[in-house]
Write an enzyme that holds these catalytic residues in place. Structure first.
Site, PDB file in Angstrom:
ATOM      1  N   ASP A   1      76.356 103.544  -5.564  1.00 34.71           N
ATOM      2  CA  ASP A   1      75.577 102.393  -5.109  1.00 34.71           C
ATOM      3  C   ASP A   1      74.574 102.934  -4.095  1.00 34.71           C
ATOM      4  OD1 ASP A   1      74.606 100.242  -3.632  1.00 34.71           O
ATOM      5  OD2 ASP A   1      76.499  99.136  -3.696  1.00 34.71           O
ATOM      6  N   VAL A   2      73.286 102.846  -4.408  1.00 31.38           N
ATOM      7  CA  VAL A   2      72.284 103.487  -3.545  1.00 31.38           C
ATOM      8  C   VAL A   2      72.201 102.858  -2.159  1.00 31.38           C
ATOM      9  CG1 VAL A   2      70.848 104.347  -5.451  1.00 31.38           C
ATOM     10  CG2 VAL A   2      70.349 102.096  -4.428  1.00 31.38           C
TER      11      VAL A   2
ATOM     12  N   ASN B   1      64.428 104.825  -8.014  1.00 29.84           N
ATOM     13  CA  ASN B   1      63.989 103.739  -8.897  1.00 29.84           C
ATOM     14  C   ASN B   1      64.853 102.488  -8.824  1.00 29.84           C
ATOM     15  OD1 ASN B   1      62.921 102.610 -11.668  1.00 29.84           O
ATOM     16  ND2 ASN B   1      65.140 102.862 -11.944  1.00 29.84           N
TER      17      ASN B   1
ATOM     18  N   TYR C   1      62.050  90.260  -2.394  1.00 32.87           N
ATOM     19  CA  TYR C   1      61.612  91.356  -3.277  1.00 32.87           C
ATOM     20  C   TYR C   1      60.242  91.888  -2.839  1.00 32.87           C
ATOM     21  CZ  TYR C   1      60.529  93.800  -7.677  1.00 32.87           C
ATOM     22  OH  TYR C   1      60.195  94.750  -8.625  1.00 32.87           O
TER      23      TYR C   1
ATOM     24  N   LYS D   1      59.229  95.699  -1.395  1.00 41.74           N
ATOM     25  CA  LYS D   1      58.242  96.595  -2.000  1.00 41.74           C
ATOM     26  C   LYS D   1      57.083  96.879  -1.023  1.00 41.74           C
ATOM     27  CE  LYS D   1      60.449  97.024  -5.920  1.00 41.74           C
ATOM     28  NZ  LYS D   1      61.145  98.278  -6.279  1.00 41.74           N
TER      29      LYS D   1
HETATM   30  P1  NAD Z   1      66.567  97.069 -14.687  1.00 41.84           P
HETATM   31  O1  NAD Z   1      67.342  95.909 -14.207  1.00 41.84           O
HETATM   32  O2  NAD Z   1      66.513  97.353 -16.142  1.00 41.84           O
HETATM   33  O3  NAD Z   1      67.024  98.392 -13.950  1.00 41.84           O
HETATM   34  C1  NAD Z   1      67.405  98.436 -12.605  1.00 41.84           C
HETATM   35  C2  NAD Z   1      68.398  99.553 -12.423  1.00 41.84           C
HETATM   36  O4  NAD Z   1      68.770  99.637 -11.045  1.00 41.84           O
HETATM   37  C3  NAD Z   1      69.682  99.324 -13.228  1.00 41.84           C
HETATM   38  O5  NAD Z   1      70.107 100.540 -13.780  1.00 41.84           O
HETATM   39  C4  NAD Z   1      70.638  98.841 -12.161  1.00 41.84           C
HETATM   40  O6  NAD Z   1      72.005  99.066 -12.487  1.00 41.84           O
HETATM   41  C5  NAD Z   1      70.191  99.708 -11.007  1.00 41.84           C
HETATM   42  N1  NAD Z   1      70.720  99.264  -9.725  1.00 41.84           N
HETATM   43  C6  NAD Z   1      70.711  98.026  -9.183  1.00 41.84           C
HETATM   44  N2  NAD Z   1      71.356  98.021  -8.011  1.00 41.84           N
HETATM   45  C7  NAD Z   1      71.777  99.304  -7.794  1.00 41.84           C
HETATM   46  C8  NAD Z   1      72.491  99.950  -6.767  1.00 41.84           C
HETATM   47  N3  NAD Z   1      72.935  99.264  -5.695  1.00 41.84           N
HETATM   48  N4  NAD Z   1      72.736 101.275  -6.874  1.00 41.84           N
HETATM   49  C9  NAD Z   1      72.307 101.972  -7.944  1.00 41.84           C
HETATM   50  N5  NAD Z   1      71.637 101.415  -8.954  1.00 41.84           N
HETATM   51  C10 NAD Z   1      71.378 100.103  -8.877  1.00 41.84           C
HETATM   52  O7  NAD Z   1      65.097  96.818 -14.120  1.00 41.84           O
HETATM   53  P2  NAD Z   1      63.788  97.750 -14.176  1.00 41.84           P
HETATM   54  O8  NAD Z   1      62.673  96.854 -14.531  1.00 41.84           O
HETATM   55  O9  NAD Z   1      64.025  98.967 -14.988  1.00 41.84           O
HETATM   56  O10 NAD Z   1      63.625  98.094 -12.637  1.00 41.84           O
HETATM   57  C11 NAD Z   1      63.542  99.434 -12.156  1.00 41.84           C
HETATM   58  C12 NAD Z   1      62.648  99.467 -10.926  1.00 41.84           C
HETATM   59  O11 NAD Z   1      61.323  99.103 -11.301  1.00 41.84           O
HETATM   60  C13 NAD Z   1      63.057  98.496  -9.816  1.00 41.84           C
HETATM   61  O12 NAD Z   1      62.883  99.117  -8.563  1.00 41.84           O
HETATM   62  C14 NAD Z   1      62.069  97.362  -9.973  1.00 41.84           C
HETATM   63  O13 NAD Z   1      61.857  96.675  -8.766  1.00 41.84           O
HETATM   64  C15 NAD Z   1      60.843  98.119 -10.420  1.00 41.84           C
HETATM   65  N6  NAD Z   1      59.832  97.298 -11.107  1.00 41.84           N
HETATM   66  C16 NAD Z   1      60.049  96.774 -12.321  1.00 41.84           C
HETATM   67  C17 NAD Z   1      59.044  96.028 -12.930  1.00 41.84           C
HETATM   68  C18 NAD Z   1      59.184  95.423 -14.308  1.00 41.84           C
HETATM   69  O14 NAD Z   1      58.288  94.705 -14.737  1.00 41.84           O
HETATM   70  N7  NAD Z   1      60.243  95.682 -15.041  1.00 41.84           N
HETATM   71  C19 NAD Z   1      57.833  95.822 -12.272  1.00 41.84           C
HETATM   72  C20 NAD Z   1      57.659  96.375 -11.013  1.00 41.84           C
HETATM   73  C21 NAD Z   1      58.662  97.123 -10.437  1.00 41.84           C
END
Ligand code: NAD
Length: 291
Positions: A89-90, A116, A189, A193
């Site tokens: 857990d990060v 990420n 959120y 960011k």
């Molecule tokens: P996702 O939900 O598919 O992936 C998120 C990942 O983070 C998952 O593997 C989840 O298990 C992991 N995670 C959550 N809490 C955690 C913790 N405490 N410890 C370790 N891992 C943890 O979503 P995504 O879209 O792939 O998001 C990845 C990153 O990209 C995030 O930081 C998100 O804010 C960012 N992001 C996504 C988008 C989008 O449109 N999908 C846009 C902007 C930013």
């Protein structure tokens, strides 16, 4: 076919897969172990696999669903890299430290860390609980602090290795267009960011003399589980396209390619930068017709 408007074609209700070029990865990250947090889903998964296609070995971090992490590890190996999975857990200092210790034991060192992992806990502001606030800040901001600190400690310990890379280490923070675009109903959120922007730039300034590069990627709308409701029906997709001048949703691999480039020596003079990979979402599309 959607009707044209004076501003150009109307927002497409469906994706057109031919819109996205499939360019092979260059193997520019050979011999560079990488750690990717939240790597068993969405963007993190694509980055883990993309870095492996570019030649890296990869630590696949996950917090839930070890089976999905194993699948990513197999994909890393299929791409020619070595892989290990690690549950952490990060937002937990002890677990992050244990993960970096395990990575070092397995691969000797790390050259690339992609911070990420992230999540959302959305609520109208007056209804947002302290738990929702703390969970998002704890994972999205404190979690990145903990991973970045361990990364810098490891790069300091190892020192330069010019045979492998011009930089002593490369850090990539996952931000969002919401470091710039305010987002009603998602104050926790957006705040997390926005915090990443100053965390990333302050650290970049601090460690640049040690040849550690720190950058961020700010994705727009990317097709992952975090935002399924924004793209999984034709109506939602068409609505989303009103915010995307380039008129297609982003794929996780669009972000992986940006990460592979930022981690490579091709980006050696890039530090303290946020690369927006958003199809123009931050170009204020509502003003395209003059406001
Ligand atoms: P996702 O939900 O598919 O992936 C998120 C990942 O983070 C998952 O593997 C989840 O298990 C992991 N995670 C959550 N809490 C955690 C913790 N405490 N410890 C370790 N891992 C943890 O979503 P995504 O879209 O792939 O998001 C990845 C990153 O990209 C995030 O930081 C998100 O804010 C960012 N992001 C996504 C988008 C989008 O449109 N999908 C846009 C902007 C930013």
């Amino acid at each position: 076919m959607p009707a044209n408007t004076p501003e150009g074609p109307a927002a497409p209700a469906q994706e057109d897969p031919s819109r996205r070029p499939d360019i092979p990865y260059q193997r520019v990250l050979e011999g560079q172990p990488a750690l990717v947090t939240g790597a068993n889903s969405g963007i993190g998964k694509a980055i883990a696999i993309g870095l492996a296609k570019a030649g890296a070995d990869v630590v696949v971090n996950y917090v839930t669903d070890p089976g999905a992490a194993d699948d990513v590890a197999h994909a890393v190996e299929a791409a020619g890299g070595r892989a290990m999975t690690f549950q952490a857990d990060v937002s937990r200092e002890d677990q992050v430290a244990a993960m970096f210790t395990a990575a070092r034991a397995q691969f000797g060192t790390l050259h690339i860390v992609v911070s990420n992992a992230g999540l959302q806990r959305d609520a109208p502001f007056e209804q947002m609980t302290l738990d929702q606030w703390n969970t998002v800040i704890g994972v999205n901001l404190t979690g990145q602090f903990l991973c970045l600190r361990e990364a810098v400690r490891e790069f300091n310990r190892r020192g330069p290795d010019k045979v492998v890379s011009a930089a002593t280490g490369k850090i990539i923070c996952m931000s969002s267009v919401h470091q710039q675009i305010p987002w009603a109903g998602h104050a926790n959120y957006a705040a997390s960011k926005g915090g990443i922007d100053m965390l990333m730039r302050s650290l970049a300034q601090e460690v640049a003399p040690r040849l550690i590069r720190v950058n961020a990627i700010a994705p727009g709308a990317i097709r992952t589980p975090i935002n399924t409701s924004a793209w999984d029906t034709p109506a939602a997709y068409a609505d989303l396209m009103k915010l995307v001048p380039y008129k297609r949703i982003g794929e996780p691999d669009d972000i992986a390619r940006a990460a592979a480039w930022l981690a490579s020596d091709a980006a050696d003079y890039v530090t303290g930068a946020t690369l927006f990979v958003d199809g123009g979402m931050t170009l204020y599309p509502g003003f395209a017709t003059g406001g």
